[in-house]
Scaffold this motif. Structure first.
Motif, short mmCIF file in Angstrom:
data_model
loop_
_atom_site.label_atom_id
_atom_site.label_comp_id
_atom_site.label_asym_id
_atom_site.label_seq_id
_atom_site.Cartn_x
_atom_site.Cartn_y
_atom_site.Cartn_z
N SER A 143 10.82 -3.65 11.71
CA SER A 143 9.99 -3.59 10.67
C SER A 143 9.49 -4.71 10.69
O SER A 143 8.09 -5.11 10.73
N GLU A 144 9.87 -5.81 11.50
CA GLU A 144 8.81 -7.28 11.75
C GLU A 144 8.11 -7.17 12.62
O GLU A 144 6.74 -7.29 12.26
N GLN A 145 7.93 -6.08 13.93
CA GLN A 145 6.88 -5.77 14.35
C GLN A 145 5.65 -5.47 13.87
O GLN A 145 4.73 -5.56 13.90
N ALA A 146 6.58 -4.43 12.71
CA ALA A 146 4.90 -3.65 12.41
C ALA A 146 4.53 -4.95 10.78
O ALA A 146 3.16 -4.83 10.61
N PHE A 147 5.39 -5.24 10.71
CA PHE A 147 4.41 -6.40 9.39
C PHE A 147 3.52 -7.66 10.39
O PHE A 147 2.76 -7.95 9.76
N ASP A 148 3.85 -8.41 11.16
CA ASP A 148 3.43 -8.69 12.77
C ASP A 148 2.13 -7.72 12.89
O ASP A 148 0.86 -8.88 12.68
N ARG A 149 1.76 -6.73 13.52
CA ARG A 149 0.59 -6.34 12.94
C ARG A 149 -0.22 -5.75 11.82
O ARG A 149 -1.13 -6.45 11.53
N LEU A 150 0.57 -5.84 11.01
CA LEU A 150 -0.25 -5.88 9.31
C LEU A 150 -0.80 -7.33 8.99
O LEU A 150 -1.85 -7.34 8.50
N THR A 151 -0.30 -8.85 9.41
CA THR A 151 -0.56 -9.93 9.13
C THR A 151 -1.78 -10.08 10.03
O THR A 151 -2.38 -11.18 10.36
N SER A 152 -1.76 -9.20 10.68
CA SER A 152 -3.20 -9.13 11.70
C SER A 152 -4.76 -9.58 11.03
O SER A 152 -6.01 -9.25 11.42
N ARG A 183 -16.42 -0.55 0.15
CA ARG A 183 -16.47 -0.02 -1.22
C ARG A 183 -15.44 0.52 -2.16
O ARG A 183 -14.72 1.29 -1.68
N ILE A 184 -15.15 0.31 -3.39
CA ILE A 184 -14.50 1.24 -4.07
C ILE A 184 -14.77 2.06 -5.79
O ILE A 184 -15.65 1.04 -6.24
N ASP A 185 -14.75 3.44 -5.22
CA ASP A 185 -15.46 4.37 -6.35
C ASP A 185 -17.12 3.60 -6.72
O ASP A 185 -17.75 3.37 -7.58
N GLY A 186 -17.80 3.41 -5.04
CA GLY A 186 -19.20 3.02 -5.38
C GLY A 186 -19.56 1.65 -6.09
O GLY A 186 -20.38 0.74 -6.45
N VAL A 187 -18.47 0.52 -5.94
CA VAL A 187 -18.19 -0.76 -5.91
C VAL A 187 -18.35 -1.91 -4.72
O VAL A 187 -16.73 -1.67 -4.21
N ASN A 188 -19.24 -2.23 -4.60
CA ASN A 188 -18.64 -4.02 -3.26
C ASN A 188 -17.35 -4.46 -3.75
O ASN A 188 -17.84 -4.69 -4.93
N THR A 189 -16.58 -4.47 -2.81
CA THR A 189 -15.22 -4.81 -2.78
C THR A 189 -14.81 -5.74 -1.66
O THR A 189 -15.38 -5.74 -0.61
N ILE A 190 -14.21 -7.01 -2.10
CA ILE A 190 -13.79 -8.20 -0.98
C ILE A 190 -12.14 -8.07 -1.12
O ILE A 190 -11.70 -8.19 -1.88
N LEU A 191 -12.45 -8.28 -0.09
CA LEU A 191 -10.41 -7.97 0.27
C LEU A 191 -10.05 -9.25 0.96
O LEU A 191 -10.79 -9.40 2.42
N ILE A 192 -9.60 -9.98 0.84
CA ILE A 192 -8.96 -11.26 1.21
C ILE A 192 -7.03 -11.00 2.16
O ILE A 192 -6.73 -10.87 1.08
N TYR A 193 -6.64 -11.69 3.16
CA TYR A 193 -5.77 -11.53 3.34
C TYR A 193 -4.81 -12.96 3.85
O TYR A 193 -5.95 -12.95 4.34
N THR A 194 -3.97 -13.10 3.15
CA THR A 194 -3.59 -14.42 3.14
C THR A 194 -1.75 -14.42 3.43
O THR A 194 -1.03 -13.45 2.73
N LEU A 195 -0.99 -15.10 5.03
CA LEU A 195 0.23 -15.55 4.99
C LEU A 195 0.53 -16.59 3.80
O LEU A 195 -0.35 -17.14 4.03
N THR A 196 1.09 -16.05 3.05
CA THR A 196 2.09 -17.01 2.54
C THR A 196 3.68 -17.13 2.32
O THR A 196 3.94 -16.42 3.26
N ALA A 197 4.17 -17.84 1.61
CA ALA A 197 5.02 -17.93 1.23
C ALA A 197 6.56 -18.51 3.61
O ALA A 197 7.01 -17.29 3.38
N ASN A 198 5.80 -19.35 3.75
CA ASN A 198 6.49 -19.73 5.46
C ASN A 198 6.40 -18.57 6.51
O ASN A 198 6.80 -18.07 6.98
#
Length: 164
Positions: free
Chosen positions: A25-34, A42-57
Motif C-alpha cells: 500500500s505504501e508502494q502504491a501510494f508512492d506511485r500515486l504521488t508521482s 476535459r470533464i463533460d466538455g469543460v476544460n479542467t485542471i488537476l493539481i496534485y500536491t503532497l501535504t501533511a508531512n
C-alpha cells in the motif's frame, strides 16, 4: 577514501532494504504521488485542471480539480494499513469515502469503492460510488468515476495530460 566508499555503499544498501520493506500500500501510494504537478483534460466538455500536491508531512496527496467556470473539488488520498483511502469533497456537497481492497500489486491501477458518504440529503442525490486511477505513463492519466443518481448508476471517463 576507502572508508567513505564503504559508508556510501552501506547507506545505499540500507536504503534499498528499507524500500523493499515498504508495504504494498505504501508502494502504491508512492506511485500515486508521482502525479504531483499540473494536468489538463476535459470533464463533460469543460476544460479542467488537476493539481496534485503532497501535504501533511508526505502522508496525504491532495488533488484539486478545477473545472473552468465550475466549483472546485478536492480529493484526498492516504494510506490506511494494507489499502488506500480516497475522500472526495464534491461540488454536489457530499463527501464519498472510498477505499481500495488490500493492495497486492503496487503497479496495478487503483480501484476505490464506496465505504460511506456523508452530506447526502437523500439516497437519490448524486454521489460518487467509486474511482479508478489509471496511470498510463508519467504524462497520461485516466480517471473512471462511478456514480449513482436517482437510482441510476453510471460511469464517467476522463483523460488528463501532464502540463508540469
Amino acid at each position: 577514501m576507502v572508508l567513505g566508499s564503504i559508508v556510501t555503499a552501506l547507506v545505499a544498501l540500507a536504503s534499498a532494504a528499507l524500500a523493499g520493506d515498504k508495504a504494498k500500500s505504501e508502494q502504491a501510494f508512492d506511485r500515486l504521488t508521482s502525479l504531483k504537478g499540473e494536468w489538463n483534460g476535459r470533464i463533460d466538455g469543460v476544460n479542467t485542471i488537476l493539481i496534485y500536491t503532497l501535504t501533511a508531512n508526505g502522508s496525504a496527496l491532495m488533488e484539486q480539480c478545477r473545472p473552468e467556470k465550475r466549483p472546485e473539488m478536492i480529493t484526498m488520498f492516504t494510506v490506511d494499513g494494507d489499502h488506500l483511502l480516497a475522500t472526495h469533497y464534491c461540488s454536489a456537497r457530499n463527501q464519498p469515502e472510498m477505499e481500495t481492497p488490500g493492495i497486492t500489486d503496487a503497479q496495478k491501477p487503483l480501484e476505490f469503492s464506496l465505504v460511506r458518504v456523508t452530506g447526502l440529503k437523500s439516497p437519490d442525490d448524486f454521489h460518487n460510488t467509486g474511482l479508478a486511477v489509471i496511470q498510463e505513463d508519467n504524462d497520461h492519466l485516466t480517471q473512471e468515476w462511478f456514480y449513482q443518481h436517482k437510482g441510476n448508476i453510471g460511469k464517467n471517463i476522463f483523460h488528463f495530460t501532464r502540463v508540469r
